[in-house]
Design a protein around this motif. Structure first.
Motif, mmCIF file in Angstrom:
data_model
loop_
_atom_site.group_PDB
_atom_site.id
_atom_site.type_symbol
_atom_site.label_atom_id
_atom_site.label_comp_id
_atom_site.label_asym_id
_atom_site.label_seq_id
_atom_site.Cartn_x
_atom_site.Cartn_y
_atom_site.Cartn_z
ATOM 1 N N GLN A 153 32.871 143.094 24.158
ATOM 2 C CA GLN A 153 34.295 142.884 23.873
ATOM 3 C C GLN A 153 34.989 142.009 24.920
ATOM 4 O OE1 GLN A 153 35.700 146.932 23.499
ATOM 5 N NE2 GLN A 153 35.345 146.956 21.299
ATOM 6 N N LEU A 154 34.312 141.695 26.006
ATOM 7 C CA LEU A 154 34.929 140.865 27.040
ATOM 8 C C LEU A 154 35.189 139.460 26.507
ATOM 9 C CD1 LEU A 154 32.860 141.818 30.207
ATOM 10 C CD2 LEU A 154 35.183 142.542 29.637
ATOM 11 N N ASP A 155 36.334 138.909 26.848
ATOM 12 C CA ASP A 155 36.683 137.548 26.462
ATOM 13 C C ASP A 155 36.388 136.644 27.657
ATOM 14 O OD1 ASP A 155 37.666 135.349 25.153
ATOM 15 O OD2 ASP A 155 39.765 135.840 25.552
ATOM 16 N N LEU A 156 35.166 136.131 27.700
ATOM 17 C CA LEU A 156 34.705 135.369 28.862
ATOM 18 C C LEU A 156 34.737 133.868 28.598
ATOM 19 C CD1 LEU A 156 31.555 137.529 29.661
ATOM 20 C CD2 LEU A 156 33.750 137.587 30.851
ATOM 21 N N ASP A 157 35.100 133.096 29.629
ATOM 22 C CA ASP A 157 35.041 131.644 29.530
ATOM 23 C C ASP A 157 33.592 131.173 29.521
ATOM 24 O OD1 ASP A 157 37.805 131.452 29.510
ATOM 25 O OD2 ASP A 157 37.938 131.229 31.691
ATOM 26 N N GLU A 158 32.775 131.807 30.334
ATOM 27 C CA GLU A 158 31.349 131.493 30.427
ATOM 28 C C GLU A 158 30.562 132.738 30.030
ATOM 29 O OE1 GLU A 158 29.800 128.596 31.564
ATOM 30 O OE2 GLU A 158 31.785 127.649 31.557
ATOM 31 N N PRO A 159 29.637 132.614 29.082
ATOM 32 C CA PRO A 159 28.866 133.795 28.685
ATOM 33 C C PRO A 159 27.951 134.263 29.813
ATOM 34 C CG PRO A 159 27.995 131.831 27.625
ATOM 35 C CD PRO A 159 29.241 131.421 28.366
ATOM 36 N N ILE A 160 27.619 135.536 29.787
ATOM 37 C CA ILE A 160 26.670 136.073 30.757
ATOM 38 C C ILE A 160 25.338 136.315 30.047
ATOM 39 C CG2 ILE A 160 28.475 137.158 32.159
ATOM 40 C CD1 ILE A 160 27.564 139.877 30.940
ATOM 41 N N ARG A 161 24.276 136.351 30.833
ATOM 42 C CA ARG A 161 22.971 136.736 30.300
ATOM 43 C C ARG A 161 22.767 138.192 30.673
ATOM 44 N NH1 ARG A 161 17.997 133.345 31.213
ATOM 45 N NH2 ARG A 161 17.381 134.780 29.586
ATOM 46 N N LEU A 162 22.637 139.022 29.659
ATOM 47 C CA LEU A 162 22.525 140.450 29.866
ATOM 48 C C LEU A 162 21.107 140.911 29.541
ATOM 49 C CD1 LEU A 162 24.073 143.064 30.561
ATOM 50 C CD2 LEU A 162 24.512 143.313 28.111
ATOM 51 N N HIS A 163 20.500 141.590 30.496
ATOM 52 C CA HIS A 163 19.158 142.130 30.321
ATOM 53 C C HIS A 163 19.262 143.645 30.229
ATOM 54 C CE1 HIS A 163 17.550 138.184 31.475
ATOM 55 N NE2 HIS A 163 18.528 138.195 32.376
ATOM 56 N N TRP A 164 18.638 144.213 29.229
ATOM 57 C CA TRP A 164 18.650 145.649 28.972
ATOM 58 C C TRP A 164 17.453 146.228 29.708
ATOM 59 C CZ3 TRP A 164 22.217 148.296 26.073
ATOM 60 C CH2 TRP A 164 21.887 149.560 25.613
ATOM 61 N N VAL A 165 17.671 147.145 30.658
ATOM 62 C CA VAL A 165 16.585 147.732 31.447
ATOM 63 C C VAL A 165 16.500 149.223 31.146
ATOM 64 C CG1 VAL A 165 15.689 148.139 33.757
ATOM 65 C CG2 VAL A 165 16.959 146.028 33.270
ATOM 66 N N ASP A 166 15.388 149.629 30.528
ATOM 67 C CA ASP A 166 15.150 151.034 30.209
ATOM 68 C C ASP A 166 14.526 151.695 31.439
ATOM 69 O OD1 ASP A 166 14.368 153.513 29.315
ATOM 70 O OD2 ASP A 166 13.277 152.767 27.565
ATOM 71 N N ILE A 167 15.336 152.473 32.151
ATOM 72 C CA ILE A 167 14.844 153.072 33.403
ATOM 73 C C ILE A 167 13.777 154.132 33.158
ATOM 74 C CG2 ILE A 167 16.997 152.582 34.633
ATOM 75 C CD1 ILE A 167 17.574 155.674 34.418
ATOM 76 N N SER A 168 13.684 154.649 31.942
ATOM 77 C CA SER A 168 12.678 155.681 31.664
ATOM 78 C C SER A 168 11.262 155.115 31.733
ATOM 79 C CB SER A 168 12.922 156.328 30.298
ATOM 80 O OG SER A 168 12.646 155.428 29.249
ATOM 81 N N GLN A 169 11.134 153.799 31.703
ATOM 82 C CA GLN A 169 9.832 153.151 31.780
ATOM 83 C C GLN A 169 9.443 152.795 33.228
ATOM 84 O OE1 GLN A 169 8.001 152.864 28.899
ATOM 85 N NE2 GLN A 169 9.728 154.028 28.105
#
Length: 79
Positions: free
Chosen positions: A25-41
Motif C-alpha cells: 500500500q506504500l506510495d513510493l517514488d522508487e519501487p523496492i525489491r522485497l524478498h520473502w524470507v521464511d525463517i522456519s527454514q
C-alpha cells in the motif's frame, strides 16, 4: 542506495500477511525489491526471530524494523 529489503516471516503468520499488505500500500517514488524470507527454514534465524516476525530488514545497512511497522514504515523504506 540499495532498494533491497527482506521480510522475515514464518508459515501461518497473519501478522506477516498484514505486513505485506502495508508494504504493497506504500506510495513510493522508487519501487523496492522485497524478498520473502521464511525463517522456519533457517534454524539460526528461527532462534533469533521466532517471536518477533514480521521483521523488515534493509539490506543497505542491515537495519531492522520490527512489527508493528506503523508510521515509520515509509521513512524506513525511503532512507
Amino acid at each position: 542506495m540499495s532498494n533491497e529489503f527482506y521480510l522475515l516471516t514464518k508459515p501461518n503468520c497473519p501478522l506477516c500477511d498484514q505486513a505485506l499488505v502495508q508494504l504493497h500500500q506504500l506510495d513510493l517514488d522508487e519501487p523496492i525489491r522485497l524478498h520473502w524470507v521464511d525463517i522456519s527454514q533457517q534454524p539460526e534465524l528461527l532462534d533469533e526471530y521466532a517471536l518477533l516476525v514480521p521483521v523488515l530488514v534493509r539490506e543497505a545497512d542491515d537495519a531492522e524494523l520490527r512489527w508493528p511497522f506503523g508510521e515509520q514504515l515509509m521513512e524506513f523504506v525511503t532512507v
